[in-house]
Every structure is written in structure tokens, then in C-alpha cells.
Scaffold this motif. Structure first.
Motif, PDB file in Angstrom:
ATOM      1  N   GLU A 284       0.808  -1.400  -0.104  1.00 31.78           N
ATOM      2  CA  GLU A 284       0.090  -0.353   0.653  1.00 31.78           C
ATOM      3  C   GLU A 284       1.034   1.078  -0.349  1.00 31.78           C
ATOM      4  O   GLU A 284       1.797   0.940   0.689  1.00 31.78           O
ATOM      5  CB  GLU A 284      -0.781   0.214   0.778  1.00 31.78           C
ATOM      6  N   PRO A 285       0.371   2.529  -0.974  1.00 33.84           N
ATOM      7  CA  PRO A 285      -0.398   2.275  -1.702  1.00 33.84           C
ATOM      8  C   PRO A 285      -0.204   1.032  -2.766  1.00 33.84           C
ATOM      9  O   PRO A 285       0.771   1.022  -2.970  1.00 33.84           O
ATOM     10  CB  PRO A 285      -0.938   3.569  -1.958  1.00 33.84           C
ATOM     11  N   SER A 286      -1.344   0.952  -3.677  1.00 29.39           N
ATOM     12  CA  SER A 286      -1.138   0.448  -4.680  1.00 29.39           C
ATOM     13  C   SER A 286      -0.565   0.478  -6.302  1.00 29.39           C
ATOM     14  O   SER A 286       0.056   0.044  -6.317  1.00 29.39           O
ATOM     15  CB  SER A 286      -2.876  -0.440  -5.233  1.00 29.39           C
ATOM     16  N   SER A 287      -0.328   1.388  -6.007  1.00 30.45           N
ATOM     17  CA  SER A 287       0.763   1.968  -6.821  1.00 30.45           C
ATOM     18  C   SER A 287       2.150   1.519  -6.744  1.00 30.45           C
ATOM     19  O   SER A 287       2.921   1.494  -7.780  1.00 30.45           O
ATOM     20  CB  SER A 287       0.373   3.552  -7.284  1.00 30.45           C
ATOM     21  N   ARG A 288       2.248   0.776  -5.674  1.00 29.68           N
ATOM     22  CA  ARG A 288       4.097   1.124  -6.010  1.00 29.68           C
ATOM     23  C   ARG A 288       4.013  -0.597  -5.765  1.00 29.68           C
ATOM     24  O   ARG A 288       4.977  -1.398  -5.710  1.00 29.68           O
ATOM     25  CB  ARG A 288       4.551   1.207  -4.066  1.00 29.68           C
ATOM     26  N   ALA A 301      13.800  -2.901   1.019  1.00 30.04           N
ATOM     27  CA  ALA A 301      12.893  -2.366   1.695  1.00 30.04           C
ATOM     28  C   ALA A 301      12.412  -0.932   0.034  1.00 30.04           C
ATOM     29  O   ALA A 301      12.994  -0.276   0.037  1.00 30.04           O
ATOM     30  CB  ALA A 301      12.653  -1.985   3.320  1.00 30.04           C
ATOM     31  N   TYR A 302      11.131  -0.761   0.464  1.00 26.43           N
ATOM     32  CA  TYR A 302      10.948   0.186  -1.008  1.00 26.43           C
ATOM     33  C   TYR A 302      11.138   2.071  -0.582  1.00 26.43           C
ATOM     34  O   TYR A 302      12.074   2.153  -1.373  1.00 26.43           O
ATOM     35  CB  TYR A 302       8.875   0.489  -1.010  1.00 26.43           C
ATOM     36  N   GLU A 303      11.809   1.809   1.058  1.00 27.03           N
ATOM     37  CA  GLU A 303      11.756   3.731   1.095  1.00 27.03           C
ATOM     38  C   GLU A 303      13.302   3.500   0.480  1.00 27.03           C
ATOM     39  O   GLU A 303      14.032   4.150   0.913  1.00 27.03           O
ATOM     40  CB  GLU A 303      11.488   3.820   2.443  1.00 27.03           C
ATOM     41  N   VAL A 304      14.088   2.098   1.204  1.00 27.47           N
ATOM     42  CA  VAL A 304      15.086   2.479   0.704  1.00 27.47           C
ATOM     43  C   VAL A 304      16.034   1.660  -0.389  1.00 27.47           C
ATOM     44  O   VAL A 304      16.981   3.059  -0.462  1.00 27.47           O
ATOM     45  CB  VAL A 304      16.201   0.715   1.834  1.00 27.47           C
ATOM     46  N   ALA A 317       4.131   6.827   0.529  1.00 26.82           N
ATOM     47  CA  ALA A 317       4.076   7.584  -0.679  1.00 26.82           C
ATOM     48  C   ALA A 317       3.519   7.020  -1.819  1.00 26.82           C
ATOM     49  O   ALA A 317       4.078   5.708  -2.001  1.00 26.82           O
ATOM     50  CB  ALA A 317       5.255   9.117  -1.010  1.00 26.82           C
ATOM     51  N   GLU A 318       2.722   7.523  -3.120  1.00 26.38           N
ATOM     52  CA  GLU A 318       2.329   7.375  -4.108  1.00 26.38           C
ATOM     53  C   GLU A 318       3.858   7.135  -4.831  1.00 26.38           C
ATOM     54  O   GLU A 318       4.990   7.774  -4.963  1.00 26.38           O
ATOM     55  CB  GLU A 318       1.409   7.802  -4.935  1.00 26.38           C
ATOM     56  N   HIS A 319       3.655   5.714  -5.598  1.00 24.47           N
ATOM     57  CA  HIS A 319       4.500   5.476  -6.306  1.00 24.47           C
ATOM     58  C   HIS A 319       5.468   6.093  -7.747  1.00 24.47           C
ATOM     59  O   HIS A 319       3.550   6.953  -8.625  1.00 24.47           O
ATOM     60  CB  HIS A 319       4.842   4.159  -7.419  1.00 24.47           C
ATOM     61  N   GLN A 320       6.902   6.750  -7.753  1.00 19.85           N
ATOM     62  CA  GLN A 320       6.206   7.473  -8.872  1.00 19.85           C
ATOM     63  C   GLN A 320       7.086   7.195 -10.230  1.00 19.85           C
ATOM     64  O   GLN A 320       8.628   6.378 -10.186  1.00 19.85           O
ATOM     65  CB  GLN A 320       7.684   8.755  -8.281  1.00 19.85           C
ATOM     66  N   VAL A 321       6.568   6.840 -11.119  1.00 20.17           N
ATOM     67  CA  VAL A 321       7.196   6.243 -12.467  1.00 20.17           C
ATOM     68  C   VAL A 321       7.468   7.283 -13.281  1.00 20.17           C
ATOM     69  O   VAL A 321       9.159   6.261 -13.445  1.00 20.17           O
ATOM     70  CB  VAL A 321       5.922   6.048 -13.437  1.00 20.17           C
ATOM     71  N   ALA A 322       8.485   8.137 -13.030  1.00 23.88           N
ATOM     72  CA  ALA A 322       9.409   9.119 -13.825  1.00 23.88           C
ATOM     73  C   ALA A 322      10.902   8.806 -12.796  1.00 23.88           C
ATOM     74  O   ALA A 322      11.514   8.312 -13.600  1.00 23.88           O
ATOM     75  CB  ALA A 322       9.097   9.970 -13.696  1.00 23.88           C
ATOM     76  N   VAL A 323      10.080   7.932 -11.229  1.00 27.31           N
ATOM     77  CA  VAL A 323      11.384   9.006 -10.381  1.00 27.31           C
ATOM     78  C   VAL A 323      11.998   6.516 -10.482  1.00 27.31           C
ATOM     79  O   VAL A 323      13.395   6.710 -10.486  1.00 27.31           O
ATOM     80  CB  VAL A 323      11.269   9.254  -8.780  1.00 27.31           C
ATOM     81  N   ALA A 324      11.089   6.080 -10.794  1.00 27.57           N
ATOM     82  CA  ALA A 324      11.560   4.326 -11.154  1.00 27.57           C
ATOM     83  C   ALA A 324      12.374   4.272 -11.847  1.00 27.57           C
ATOM     84  O   ALA A 324      13.544   3.690 -12.492  1.00 27.57           O
ATOM     85  CB  ALA A 324      10.686   3.803 -10.475  1.00 27.57           C
ATOM     86  N   ALA A 325      12.029   5.030 -13.223  1.00 19.77           N
ATOM     87  CA  ALA A 325      12.105   4.913 -14.730  1.00 19.77           C
ATOM     88  C   ALA A 325      13.689   5.423 -15.051  1.00 19.77           C
ATOM     89  O   ALA A 325      14.498   4.687 -15.592  1.00 19.77           O
ATOM     90  CB  ALA A 325      11.569   5.250 -15.278  1.00 19.77           C
ATOM     91  N   ALA A 326      14.071   6.947 -13.958  1.00 20.02           N
ATOM     92  CA  ALA A 326      15.120   7.193 -14.196  1.00 20.02           C
ATOM     93  C   ALA A 326      16.121   6.644 -13.142  1.00 20.02           C
ATOM     94  O   ALA A 326      17.403   7.113 -13.455  1.00 20.02           O
ATOM     95  CB  ALA A 326      15.193   8.677 -13.782  1.00 20.02           C
ATOM     96  N   ARG A 327      15.823   5.471 -12.007  1.00 21.36           N
ATOM     97  CA  ARG A 327      16.881   5.176 -11.668  1.00 21.36           C
ATOM     98  C   ARG A 327      17.145   3.360 -11.834  1.00 21.36           C
ATOM     99  O   ARG A 327      16.813   2.836 -12.578  1.00 21.36           O
ATOM    100  CB  ARG A 327      15.706   4.855  -9.947  1.00 21.36           C
ATOM    101  N   ALA A 328      18.413   3.597 -11.918  1.00 15.65           N
ATOM    102  CA  ALA A 328      19.285   2.622 -12.101  1.00 15.65           C
ATOM    103  C   ALA A 328      18.663   0.987 -11.583  1.00 15.65           C
ATOM    104  O   ALA A 328      18.569   1.352 -10.420  1.00 15.65           O
ATOM    105  CB  ALA A 328      20.305   2.504 -12.565  1.00 15.65           C
TER     106      ALA A 328
END
Length: 486
Positions: A284-288, A301-304, A317-328
Motif C-alpha cells: 500500500e498504496p497499490s501503485s507501489r 524495502a521500498y523507501e530504502v 507516498a504514492e509510487h512515482q513512475v518517472a523516478v522509478a524509470a530514471a533509477r538504474a
């Protein structure tokens, strides 16, 4: 099991990778390398027997050793997996042939010796190793002797000492030497005997064993041996509330073994996946949830993983698609890879496949190029639970990455596997992309092999002949598949 407090370790750290066992492990109790053994002295001052006084081997035993020597000579020398201009060597599998009957007779004699001096063979480090190997062999060749020996080991250990917190066997599960023997016992026990062992000695103690730096290893072997719903049910109910705590304690092998048991038995799969999402803080939230693959692969873990500084008790916090795409993609761990492989063999791996499909091309390339992560791609290609359509959705993100994949040690192996299962249309797309960088491929030792495997020169110079050749290969493959399905 809610989200609750975060992992009880400092922000920025991943899950501990798990304890070590073996020669390099602290406190392993193993002798240091380099220690010299005392020369053997004949009793009573007598000299060693002459060479010609050794007993002669029977023709049957002599033939066995000759075949073994021949198999050793045929094994390839160690070295690089593939060499700039040499063709890759074919995988050399060990020859499988029956040992002489006289060997089984000696094995029975050894089994009697184990029973006679069982205290020594259980407690001594070297003797215990001999007993472990004997159990492996007996399990295959003389299962009745194996069962009898296992019962003797369990009976001896369960009566040696008193334990305030349950069976005396629990004390030996925490011992460096006897725990290794018990690991082997757990692996070779027949299901009914394993069930009774659990009920008589281990039930109610699994959480304590999971937290112990030594006892968590025999617990993993218990989970590896689970094959029935009757045993999985009480084991799962006992361990499922503490998955996050076990991960934070640095014993992820216990969690992976439990997931493997759910895969093998075909039960609790949806429930254990939900618990994993909660443990990695992406339920939760389900976007994660779409980010679960990088988290599982890296055991973070997600926040780590995303470097978030969330206050205790704050709304995630909700999942940020742009941030996830930019991370190697982070470093894939061996246990993280095993976890994903198990999940991809679940009956409904849709959530994991959606997360894989959300990876960018470079992220999926990094997964395929990783020594551990490449096996996740193998699971996508081989799992019977993954449909052809789902497989295409994930692999389409590798378009534009084929040359980099081909020029990688592990990525080239993944590309070979993709090519083997690809239809003619997909093969044309792969060959066309590789053909644009033909010279680069030919200069690379791994790329050179891939170019030869896809017949790239023929594709570039004689396209019609290439299509006829690939069409014939596809036809033979369809015919073989239909035979195997029948």
C-alpha cells in the motif's frame, strides 16, 4: 500483518544478505587451511607393506575405476566460458553408471559401523561429514538403511540432553557440527517420518529457529523437504507472521525456502505474495506494487531502494513512475533472484510479470546481464505459468538492447535462449537489429558467438536462404513440440 514500523535497521541499508556458513564463516569451527597432518605411523614399529602386497581389485571394481578415470579425462579444463575465435565447448555432463555390487556391500558394512559408534559420528566434525555423505548415498541406493540410520541419529540426539524450551533436539539444531548432520537428515527423510519429526520436536519452535544464526539453516532444509500440504500448513501458519522480522535479522534464506515450498506444494501462493509485498513495504498504496521486482531482486524495502525519508507513522507516498524509470537497477542478489524465480513459477505470476514489464529497456538489460539476474529471464522463458503473450510483453522492452545483450557474458546466454524460442517474425527483428552492428559483434567474443548462432552473415547477404533455413528450423521445432505434448 500491517505495514507497522519499518525494518529495525538504519535507513539506507538493505536487508542483511544472510549469514555465512563454511570455511570463511566467523565461528564456523572449521580447521584453518594449511594445518599439517601428522604422518601415519604403522603400529608396533612395523614398516609399511610392499606395493605388491596390496589386495587385488575384482574385475568388476577395476572396470568401475577405469570408467571413472575415462570420464575425468573427458572433462573440459577450467577457463573462460567462451573464447575471441574458438567455438564454445559443449556442456560436459558427468557419466551416470552403476557402481559395482561389492561397493554396496561395503556401504552396508559402513552403515553398521555408523550405528555401532553413532556418538562419534554425530559429534566429531570430520566423522560427521562422512555420515552426511553416507546418508546421501544410502538415500539413493539403500533407502531402508538410510531410514534406519536417520532414526538412530534422531533417537540418539533427542535423548542426550534436557531442554527447558522443548525437545532436546533443539539444542543440537543450534550446534555448528550436529546442525549440519541434521540438515542432511531432514533432506533424506521420507514425508511421513518428516511429518512426525516436525510434530514431535519442532512444532511451535520455528520462529525461534528462524532467528538463530545457526539453527536457521536446518530450518531452511526442513522447508526444502516439504512436499505435502499437511506439513506446509502448520509450517506456514507459524512462520508467516514474522517474514519481515526474519528478513531484517539477515536470514532471507528462510523466507526464500518458504516461498519455494509454496511453489512446490501449490498452496498459500497468493497469501505469501501478499506477505512479501507487505514486508517490502510495497503493498500500500497499490501503485507501489509495480515496483516489487527491483525490491525483491535487491532484497531492499521500498523507501530504502528509492532513498525516501518517511517519518514513522506517516502515510506511505504514492509510487512515482518517472523516478522509478530514471533509477538504474540495483545490484541483484542471488537470493533475490531465487525469490523471483519461485514467484514466476507460481500458478498466477501476473503481478510479478507486470512489474517486469514496467522496467525500462536499460533496467531489463541490466537484469539480463547480471550473473544472478539472468536466471530470472530464464524463468520467464521456461515457466509453464507464463503465457506466450505475457512473455512477449516483457521481452519487447529489450528491443534496442540486443547488441549490448549479445556482447555480454550472461546477456548473450539469455539472448541465445530467447532466440531458441522465438518465432520467425521475432527472429527477423532480432537479426535485423544485430545486423546494424555486425562489425562490433564480430570483434566481441560473446557477440561473435551470437552472430554465428543467428547465421547473421547469411541473413545480411542471402536473406531468402536465411528465411528458408529458419522456417525449416521452426517447422522441426513445432513437430518436436507436438510429439512431446502427445
Amino acid at each position: 500483518m500491517g505495514l507497522g514500523p519499518r525494518f529495525p535497521h538504519k535507513v539506507g541499508r538493505r536487508f542483511p544478505a544472510g549469514g555465512k556458513r563454511g570455511r570463511g564463516a566467523k565461528g564456523s569451527g572449521r580447521p584453518l587451511p594449511g594445518r599439517k597432518r601428522q604422518p601415519w605411523q604403522p603400529p608396533d614399529g612395523r614398516s609399511e607393506p610392499a606395493a605388491d602386497s596390496h589386495p587385488h581389485l575384482s574385475p568388476e571394481a577395476l572396470g568401475y575405476f577405469r570408467r571413472a578415470l575415462s570420464a575425468l579425462k573427458e572433462a573440459p579444463e577450467t577457463g573462460e566460458e567462451r573464447e575471441a575465435q574458438k567455438a564454445p565447448a559443449q556442456e560436459c555432463k558427468p557419466a551416470d553408471f552403476e557402481v559395482p555390487e561389492t561397493f554396496l556391500n561395503r556401504l552396508q558394512d559402513l552403515s553398521s559401523s555408523f550405528l555401532k559408534d553413532i556418538a562419534v559420528f554425530i559429534t566429531d566434525k570430520i566423522s560427521s561429514f562422512c555420515l552426511q555423505v553416507a546418508l546421501q548415498v544410502l538415500h539413493r541406493k539403500l533407502p531402508q538403511f538410510c531410514a534406519h540410520l536417520c532414526n538412530a541419529v534422531i533417537g540418539y540426539l533427542s535423548t542426550r540432553s534436557s531442554s527447558v524450551d522443548g525437545s532436546p533436539l533443539l539444542l543440537f539444531l543450534r550446534d555448528q557440527t550436529s546442525s549440519r548432520l541434521l540438515e542432511q537428515v531432514l533432506l533424506v527423510l521420507e514425508p511421513p517420518r518428516l511429518q512426525s519429526l516436525f510434530e514431535e520436536h519442532l512444532q511451535g519452535q520455528l520462529q525461534t529457529l528462524a532467528a538463530h544464526p545457526i539453527a536457521n539453516f536446518p530450518l531452511q532444509r526442513l522447508l526444502d523437504a516439504v512436499t505435502t500440504p499437511e506439513l506446509l500448513s502448520p509450517v506456514f501458519e507459524e512462520l508467516s507472521p514474522v517474514l519481515e522480522a526474519v528478513l531484517a535479522q539477515g536470514h532471507p534464506g528462510v523466507v526464500i525456502a518458504l516461498v519455494g515450498a509454496c511453489r512446490r506444494v501449490g498452496a498459500y501462493q497468493a497469501k505469501v505474495l501478499q506477505l512479501l509485498l507487505e514486508a517490502f513495504h510495497c503493498a500500500e498504496p497499490s501503485s507501489r506494487q509495480v515496483a516489487c521486482v527491483p525490491l525483491f531482486a535487491t532484497l531492499m524495502a521500498y523507501e530504502v531502494y528509492y532513498g525516501l525519508m518517511e517519518e514513522e507513522g506517516a502515510v506511505p507516498a504514492e509510487h512515482q513512475v518517472a523516478v522509478a524509470a530514471a533509477r538504474a537497477l540495483g545490484d541483484v542478489t542471488v537470493l533475490g533472484s531465487l525469490l523471483l524465480q519461485h514467484l514466476l513459477h507460481f500458478s498466477t505470476p501476473g503481478l510479478v510479470l507486470r512489474s517486469l514489464g514496467a522496467l525500462t529497456g536499460p533496467q531489463l538489460l541490466a537484469l539480463a546481464q547480471s550473473p544472478a539476474g539472468s536466471h530470472v529471464l530464464d524463468a520467464i522463458l521456461t515457466s509453464p505459468s507464463v503465457t506466450r503473450k505475457q512473455r512477449r510483453r516483457v521481452l519487447q522492452n529489450l528491443k534496442g538492447q540486443y547488441v549490448a545483450l549479445a556482447c555480454s557474458r550472461h546477456g548473450s546466454r539469455v539472448l541465445d535462449a530467447i532466440w531458441s524460442g522465438a518465432a520467425l517474425r521475432a527472429r527477423k527483428e532480432i537479426a535485423a537489429e544485430l545486423g546494424e552492428q555486425n562489425q562490433e559483434l564480430m570483434r566481441d567474443p560473446f557477440g561473435h558467438h551470437v552472430a554465428r548462432n543467428v547465421a547473421l552473415t547469411t541473413f545480411l547477404k542471402r536473406r531468402e536462404a536465411w528465411e528458408q533455413q529458419q522456417g525449416a528450423v521452426a517447422k522441426r521445432r513445432r513437430a518436436l513440440n507436438s510429439i512431446l505434448e502427445d
